[in-house]
Design a protein around this motif. Sequence first.
Motif, short mmCIF file in Angstrom:
data_model
loop_
_atom_site.label_atom_id
_atom_site.label_comp_id
_atom_site.label_asym_id
_atom_site.label_seq_id
_atom_site.Cartn_x
_atom_site.Cartn_y
_atom_site.Cartn_z
N GLU A 58 0.84 -1.19 0.00
CA GLU A 58 0.00 0.00 0.00
C GLU A 58 0.88 1.24 0.00
OE1 GLU A 58 -2.44 0.28 3.49
OE2 GLU A 58 -3.02 2.30 2.88
N ASP A 59 0.38 2.25 -0.67
CA ASP A 59 1.08 3.53 -0.68
C ASP A 59 0.15 4.54 -0.03
OD1 ASP A 59 2.35 5.81 -1.17
OD2 ASP A 59 2.53 5.56 -3.33
N THR A 60 0.51 4.97 1.18
CA THR A 60 -0.45 5.76 1.97
C THR A 60 -0.64 7.16 1.41
OG1 THR A 60 1.37 6.30 3.40
CG2 THR A 60 -0.09 4.57 4.14
N LYS A 63 -3.63 7.11 -0.95
CA LYS A 63 -4.95 6.88 -0.33
C LYS A 63 -5.53 8.18 0.19
CE LYS A 63 -5.40 4.65 3.55
NZ LYS A 63 -5.28 3.65 4.61
#
Lengths: 254, 282
Positions: A58-60, A63
């Motif tokens: 995941e790439d915060t 998001k």
Amino acid sequence: MFGLRASVMKSAIIVPTMFSQQTRNTFILRRRWPPPLHKKGGKVPKMKGRHFVYDLVEDTSVKKKPDIRIVLNQFVEGVGTTGDVLTLHLNKAYENFILPGLAVYANPENLEKYKTYEKRPLEENTHSSPFVKRTMDCLHRLVLRVTMSNSEPWTLQPWHLKASFRKSGFVVPESAIEMPPVQIKGPDPNLLDKEFYVTVTINKKEKVHVRCRIYHWAAGQEQLPFEESYWKKPKQPLIPEQAEVLQKFPYQNE
Amino acid sequence: MASSRLQVTARQLSKTFKKKGRFEIGIASELPPAYKKFWREWKVLKPAAVHFVPQEGKWKRDELTGETYPIQNIPIPLKFPAEINEGIWGGEAVVKGFQKRDDRRRRVPHYWVPVLKRTVVRSEVLNTHLSVTVTDRTISLINDHYGFDHYLLKTPACDLVSVLALKLKKQILTELMNGCPRHAYDPKKQMEIYEEYKTYLSSYTPEEIEWYGLTWYEALSKVAKLKEAANKPIPLKNVYRKNLVEKLKSAGIESKSSSADEISATTSWLSKMNPFGKKDEA
């Protein structure tokens, strides 16, 4: 062994192969090939190169982050008064409200602390609405062009001004307009290079003076030439009592 | 172990031999427990998982075979560049590893570097704004803790990582311990702020605050300085003079004609001479 391989295959299938370019963000990673199990409380086995192969989970920074709630601790023009709870984007709330000290975080203590101000009666508040300062500024800057007939005789009435305000984009009821002390009659060529002001009351509370200039309108050949940038040019006061106030109005610079 | 009947072999010795730790060598053995506590909080405690998602629970079952495995979360090793100490990165660091971009191609080395930005943080206790290098994670952590001071005071040193953050934390704690002197111009606000943050003081003693946030070398030099100040050498001439006076007293001989006014009263040039003074004084 079969189970391990199956799990490895599964993980390999789930992860999408993307990494086409380098991105600099907050990363949450996962090992593609996890290291073998070790003894309980023992040393972690020496890891090989493959144990440092990571997949991006995941790439915060991509998001969307949830909005945060803040409480105003003072009157903020165009936003609200003390005790108003706002729900804003993280960066906007932090940079525009928390850092300058206009608001505090909406934790239970702060909500309790600023709740008392919310119940105050409206008269005690200094402003009738959060947006009133902006409206006052707009009206203060305005040079209202009152279009009157060049052929028919007339006396200036509040409804003339109401129509002129509407043409300039302001909806002003007749009851809110306070006329100048002298009756203005026309058509009169002396009115052309003169100005006067009327007083507008907003929300029955705030008062603001608005500059007005008479423009004589006629159809066809009798039409007067249009004066370019008339709002930038100072004029003589029509009523001598108003001269002092009229001098204080701002003129937009070139 | 030391009984004479046991035959001591090299193997047994190697088992009993314990490698000396960091706090048992040289001057470091004189570091106070307050610093040891801080060091443990900073370097020994396990930091929170930032760059990976730890698996929950103790065991997991393989879906296919039904075998049970223990869950062992081996953290992803992080690199701490020198710049980390000049900012507050909120637990983020550089990850060095490989990417496998295609199944049929060789893995390629890759560094995952956090996005840094310079912004302003406001410290209530210190009553200042600070311009610092942060990450997005830091800002959201500050928001989650309802303020920069709360974030620093609530977070253990292992998660703060950077020296800058630890120094600020120490300064905030010192300020609180002294009763927020920076807000002295407004006693009401000073009281409010002290009431809000005083709960954090309960977990530290004044000595621990004094030793908080020091790097290894700072702590060592502090110990050395304290030691030097405690064992200040006394000039031997003072010691000998004292001894002599005591000796004379015990022998019953009164010390006489030693006071300054008596010397000045005498006319002899010899008594006025000072062999250790400057030339013109003599």
